[in-house]
Design a protein around this motif. Structure first.
Motif, PDB file in Angstrom:
ATOM      1  N   CYS A 114       0.855  -1.188   0.000  1.00  0.00           N
ATOM      2  CA  CYS A 114       0.000   0.000   0.000  1.00  0.00           C
ATOM      3  C   CYS A 114       0.889   1.234   0.000  1.00  0.00           C
ATOM      4  N   ALA A 115       0.323   2.333  -0.423  1.00  0.00           N
ATOM      5  CA  ALA A 115       1.049   3.609  -0.451  1.00  0.00           C
ATOM      6  C   ALA A 115       0.096   4.725  -0.045  1.00  0.00           C
ATOM      7  N   GLN A 116       0.670   5.786   0.492  1.00  0.00           N
ATOM      8  CA  GLN A 116      -0.122   6.939   0.900  1.00  0.00           C
ATOM      9  C   GLN A 116       0.614   8.191   0.471  1.00  0.00           C
ATOM     10  N   ARG A 117      -0.133   9.177   0.074  1.00  0.00           N
ATOM     11  CA  ARG A 117       0.460  10.454  -0.320  1.00  0.00           C
ATOM     12  C   ARG A 117      -0.374  11.600   0.244  1.00  0.00           C
ATOM     13  N   CYS A 118       0.304  12.659   0.579  1.00  0.00           N
ATOM     14  CA  CYS A 118      -0.400  13.865   1.018  1.00  0.00           C
ATOM     15  C   CYS A 118       0.576  15.033   1.003  1.00  0.00           C
ATOM     16  N   ILE A 119       0.029  16.220   1.125  1.00  0.00           N
ATOM     17  CA  ILE A 119       0.875  17.406   1.239  1.00  0.00           C
ATOM     18  C   ILE A 119       1.401  17.430   2.661  1.00  0.00           C
ATOM     19  N   TRP A 120       2.696  17.619   2.826  1.00  0.00           N
ATOM     20  CA  TRP A 120       3.340  17.365   4.104  1.00  0.00           C
ATOM     21  C   TRP A 120       4.381  18.430   4.400  1.00  0.00           C
ATOM     22  N   ASP A 121       4.418  18.892   5.623  1.00  0.00           N
ATOM     23  CA  ASP A 121       5.490  19.772   6.087  1.00  0.00           C
ATOM     24  C   ASP A 121       6.335  18.949   7.059  1.00  0.00           C
ATOM     25  N   PRO A 122       7.515  18.538   6.663  1.00  0.00           N
ATOM     26  CA  PRO A 122       8.307  17.643   7.513  1.00  0.00           C
ATOM     27  C   PRO A 122       8.738  18.260   8.845  1.00  0.00           C
ATOM     28  N   GLU A 123       8.669  19.555   8.985  1.00  0.00           N
ATOM     29  CA  GLU A 123       9.063  20.197  10.242  1.00  0.00           C
ATOM     30  C   GLU A 123       7.951  20.140  11.297  1.00  0.00           C
ATOM     31  N   THR A 124       6.703  20.074  10.878  1.00  0.00           N
ATOM     32  CA  THR A 124       5.605  20.113  11.840  1.00  0.00           C
ATOM     33  C   THR A 124       4.706  18.882  11.788  1.00  0.00           C
ATOM     34  N   ASP A 125       4.517  18.301  10.624  1.00  0.00           N
ATOM     35  CA  ASP A 125       3.607  17.176  10.467  1.00  0.00           C
ATOM     36  C   ASP A 125       4.347  15.872  10.730  1.00  0.00           C
ATOM     37  N   THR A 126       3.621  14.900  11.268  1.00  0.00           N
ATOM     38  CA  THR A 126       4.244  13.620  11.567  1.00  0.00           C
ATOM     39  C   THR A 126       3.197  12.526  11.626  1.00  0.00           C
ATOM     40  N   TYR A 127       3.655  11.296  11.760  1.00  0.00           N
ATOM     41  CA  TYR A 127       2.751  10.169  11.925  1.00  0.00           C
ATOM     42  C   TYR A 127       3.395   9.146  12.842  1.00  0.00           C
ATOM     43  N   VAL A 128       2.560   8.317  13.429  1.00  0.00           N
ATOM     44  CA  VAL A 128       3.007   7.226  14.286  1.00  0.00           C
ATOM     45  C   VAL A 128       2.211   5.999  13.876  1.00  0.00           C
ATOM     46  N   ASP A 129       2.890   4.867  13.730  1.00  0.00           N
ATOM     47  CA  ASP A 129       2.197   3.645  13.363  1.00  0.00           C
ATOM     48  C   ASP A 129       2.704   2.482  14.197  1.00  0.00           C
ATOM     49  N   ASP A 130       1.913   1.434  14.255  1.00  0.00           N
ATOM     50  CA  ASP A 130       2.316   0.225  14.952  1.00  0.00           C
ATOM     51  C   ASP A 130       1.479  -0.936  14.437  1.00  0.00           C
ATOM     52  N   ILE A 131       1.937  -2.151  14.736  1.00  0.00           N
ATOM     53  CA  ILE A 131       1.236  -3.342  14.268  1.00  0.00           C
ATOM     54  C   ILE A 131       0.906  -4.256  15.439  1.00  0.00           C
ATOM     55  N   PHE A 132      -0.099  -5.060  15.221  1.00  0.00           N
ATOM     56  CA  PHE A 132      -0.471  -6.118  16.154  1.00  0.00           C
ATOM     57  C   PHE A 132      -0.715  -7.343  15.301  1.00  0.00           C
ATOM     58  N   LYS A 133      -0.125  -8.455  15.690  1.00  0.00           N
ATOM     59  CA  LYS A 133      -0.421  -9.679  14.958  1.00  0.00           C
ATOM     60  C   LYS A 133      -0.496 -10.864  15.894  1.00  0.00           C
ATOM     61  N   ASN A 134      -1.328 -11.780  15.517  1.00  0.00           N
ATOM     62  CA  ASN A 134      -1.395 -13.070  16.182  1.00  0.00           C
ATOM     63  C   ASN A 134      -1.438 -14.139  15.088  1.00  0.00           C
ATOM     64  N   GLU A 135      -1.788 -15.363  15.420  1.00  0.00           N
ATOM     65  CA  GLU A 135      -1.712 -16.449  14.440  1.00  0.00           C
ATOM     66  C   GLU A 135      -2.739 -16.332  13.319  1.00  0.00           C
ATOM     67  N   SER A 136      -3.811 -15.530  13.508  1.00  0.00           N
ATOM     68  CA  SER A 136      -4.837 -15.477  12.464  1.00  0.00           C
ATOM     69  C   SER A 136      -5.084 -14.091  11.872  1.00  0.00           C
ATOM     70  N   LEU A 137      -4.597 -13.025  12.508  1.00  0.00           N
ATOM     71  CA  LEU A 137      -4.858 -11.693  11.953  1.00  0.00           C
ATOM     72  C   LEU A 137      -3.659 -10.770  12.111  1.00  0.00           C
ATOM     73  N   PHE A 138      -3.692  -9.729  11.318  1.00  0.00           N
ATOM     74  CA  PHE A 138      -2.653  -8.699  11.300  1.00  0.00           C
ATOM     75  C   PHE A 138      -3.372  -7.361  11.310  1.00  0.00           C
ATOM     76  N   CYS A 139      -3.020  -6.479  12.236  1.00  0.00           N
ATOM     77  CA  CYS A 139      -3.648  -5.160  12.323  1.00  0.00           C
ATOM     78  C   CYS A 139      -2.572  -4.084  12.228  1.00  0.00           C
ATOM     79  N   TYR A 140      -2.794  -3.140  11.338  1.00  0.00           N
ATOM     80  CA  TYR A 140      -1.882  -2.008  11.164  1.00  0.00           C
ATOM     81  C   TYR A 140      -2.678  -0.736  11.441  1.00  0.00           C
ATOM     82  N   THR A 141      -2.206   0.044  12.404  1.00  0.00           N
ATOM     83  CA  THR A 141      -2.878   1.303  12.757  1.00  0.00           C
ATOM     84  C   THR A 141      -1.886   2.444  12.628  1.00  0.00           C
ATOM     85  N   ILE A 142      -2.348   3.525  12.009  1.00  0.00           N
ATOM     86  CA  ILE A 142      -1.504   4.700  11.806  1.00  0.00           C
ATOM     87  C   ILE A 142      -2.288   5.952  12.237  1.00  0.00           C
ATOM     88  N   VAL A 143      -1.575   6.873  12.878  1.00  0.00           N
ATOM     89  CA  VAL A 143      -2.163   8.145  13.309  1.00  0.00           C
ATOM     90  C   VAL A 143      -1.336   9.261  12.695  1.00  0.00           C
TER      91      VAL A 143
END
Length: 149
Positions: A114-143
């Motif tokens: 997957c890919a994401q694009r947006c207008i971004w100011d690297p000095e002020t804008d940011t994101y945080v992401d993390d994953i959770f996985k077990n034997e049957s599912l994978f979850c990716y959350t981004i803020v």
């Protein structure tokens, strides 16, 4: 002659300058020029570590011990994204637009790109992401935290 008499009788009202009246009677101070905050203050930056903890907590509380179910995955994803966004907004990071996205997929050995694009100011804008996985599912959350000028 009649025209001259009429002209002499008309009196011209004196012109009063409005600026003189306003300046002489005004006791208010002039307005300060507007402030445009283009950068967050020292203590107002995006709190990445706190947001990461919120993401992990929300994913673990919702998905621990669960098996992937296609009929429930969309609901779980919405619950996680809404909980994360609400808790991040409670951190009161002024002037940041908070966006949360959560994706849950089944673990079957297939890859995902997957890919994401947006207008971004690297000095002020940011994101945080993390994953959770077990034997049957994978979850990716981004803020995303986008500073509003």
């Amino acid at each position: 002659m009649a025209d001259e008499e009429v002209a002499e009788e008309e009196e011209v009202a004196p012109i009063i300058d409005d600026t003189e009246i306003l300046i002489g009677t005004t006791t208010e101070k002039p307005l300060a020029p507007p402030k445009y905050e283009v950068r967050p203050g020292l203590g107002e930056k995006f709190q990445s570590q706190n947001v990461r903890e919120i993401i992990l907590e929300a994913m673990q509380s919702q998905l621990t011990g669960r098996q992937y179910r296609a009929d429930q995955a969309a609901h779980w994803s919405k619950v996680i994204a809404n909980a994360v966004r609400q808790k991040v907004c409670e951190l009161d990071m002024k002037r940041y637009k908070i966006m949360a996205q959560s994706t849950i997929i089944e673990m079957k050995g297939a890859g995902v790109k997957c890919a994401q694009r947006c207008i971004w100011d690297p000095e002020t804008d940011t994101y945080v992401d993390d994953i959770f996985k077990n034997e049957s599912l994978f979850c990716y959350t981004i803020v995303y935290g986008v500073y509003m000028y």
